[in-house]
Design an enzyme around this catalytic site. Structure first.
Site, short mmCIF file in Angstrom:
data_model
loop_
_atom_site.label_atom_id
_atom_site.label_comp_id
_atom_site.label_asym_id
_atom_site.label_seq_id
_atom_site.Cartn_x
_atom_site.Cartn_y
_atom_site.Cartn_z
CB CYS A 51 -0.90 -0.04 1.23
SG CYS A 51 -1.75 1.49 1.61
CB CYS A 63 0.37 1.78 4.12
SG CYS A 63 -1.34 1.24 3.99
#
Length: 108
Positions: free
Chosen positions: A33, A36
């Site tokens: 991600c 993230c």
């Protein structure tokens, strides 16, 4: 991928123990991600700034049972706990300002 004083959790039992008391911020993330990875250093900084709050990080691909139980649908998702109970409101995405405001509400 953790920064600062963030504890990486890879076990549901440890997750339950770490969220059972006090103020806690849980960062549900995935290694693939991009948002993230982008927000991780900022979360690390917050973990240093709010030393009375426990910060933990849960990889949704490694601890699927916890991600499923917590109904995590997007990453990053931040779930905050106060006295063993998750707050209803969550921070979904990398909005660090909103996350910090919520941290202030549980750290007082």
């Amino acid at each position: 991928m953790s920064h600062g004083k963030v504890i990486a959790v890879d076990n549901p039992i440890i997750y339950k123990a770490l969220t059972s008391s006090g103020p806690v911020v849980v960062d549900f993330f995935a290694t693939w991600c991009g948002p993230c990875r982008a927000v991780a250093p900022k979360v690390g900084e917050l973990s240093e700034k709010y030393s009375n709050v426990r910060f933990i990080q849960v990889d949704v691909d490694k601890v699927r049972s916890v991600a499923h139980e917590m109904n995590i649908r997007a990453m990053p998702t931040f779930v905050l706990y106060k006295d063993g109970q998750p707050l209803e409101k969550r921070v979904v995405g990398g909005n660090v300002r909103e996350l910090e405001e919520m941290i202030k509400s549980i750290s007082a």
